[in-house]
Design an enzyme around this catalytic site. Structure first.
Site, short mmCIF file in Angstrom:
data_model
loop_
_atom_site.label_atom_id
_atom_site.label_comp_id
_atom_site.label_asym_id
_atom_site.label_seq_id
_atom_site.Cartn_x
_atom_site.Cartn_y
_atom_site.Cartn_z
N CYS A 1 -5.83 -2.86 1.83
CA CYS A 1 -5.63 -3.05 3.26
C CYS A 1 -6.90 -3.05 4.11
CB CYS A 1 -4.62 -2.03 3.77
SG CYS A 1 -4.01 -2.39 5.42
N LYS B 1 -9.52 3.23 -2.53
CA LYS B 1 -9.79 2.65 -1.22
C LYS B 1 -11.06 3.28 -0.63
CE LYS B 1 -7.45 1.85 3.21
NZ LYS B 1 -6.18 2.11 3.93
N GLU C 1 0.85 -1.19 0.00
CA GLU C 1 0.00 0.00 0.00
C GLU C 1 0.89 1.24 0.00
OE1 GLU C 1 -3.76 1.87 2.52
OE2 GLU C 1 -2.59 0.26 3.42
#
Length: 151
Positions: free
Chosen positions: A143, A109, A43
């Site tokens: 994540c 994200k 990430e």
């Protein structure tokens, strides 16, 4: 279903030093001797998990995106990882999915990590991306997104 060979790179990143990180990751990727079809980067691979998007963001025509296309083509792999992208006055923790021919998809994200202040600096995504490779369907996430069943 065909087999899919992937390589994960989880490594120390130089804090907010894009050039050092790209050089180090290029050496690691180009040094992979085994057959691999997909390489997964950490990430925010170019900067580390920074809450300084105004300082570090780049556009979709930026250095890191160009670097990903170059590496994917040279190694004949799919290359994926997230980085800080600026677009339309917003900052995104954006995962790119780059094919060897330069085609790319992206996923922003959705669930930002509030304990680090990510929710204050980055705009959440609102669309999912499911990539297909050799019969595999891969739901791309970044994540913290893994903790939420929305997708």
């Amino acid at each position: 279903m065909s087999s899919l060979t992937l390589s994960l790179i989880q490594t120390h990143l130089s804090w907010e030093d894009k050039q050092a990180n790209l050089a180090m990751l290029e050496k690691k990727i180009m040094g992979i001797q085994e057959k691999t079809e997909l390489v997964v980067l950490p990430e925010m691979f170019s900067t580390g998990f920074s809450m300084q998007p105004k300082k570090l963001a780049e556009g979709m025509d930026g250095e890191s995106v160009s670097w990903m296309k170059k590496i994917a083509k040279a190694k004949k792999i799919i290359l994926t990882g997230s980085l800080i992208i600026a677009e339309d006055g917003h900052y995104f923790n954006r995962l790119l999915w780059v094919l060897p021919d330069g085609t790319l998809g992206h996923y922003d994200k959705r669930h930002r990590f509030a304990f680090a202040g990510e929710n204050e600096e980055y705009t959440p995504g609102n669309k999912r991306l499911i990539a297909q490779v050799k019969g595999w369907k891969i739901n791309l996430l970044v994540c913290y997104d893994l903790r939420f069943p929305v997708w």
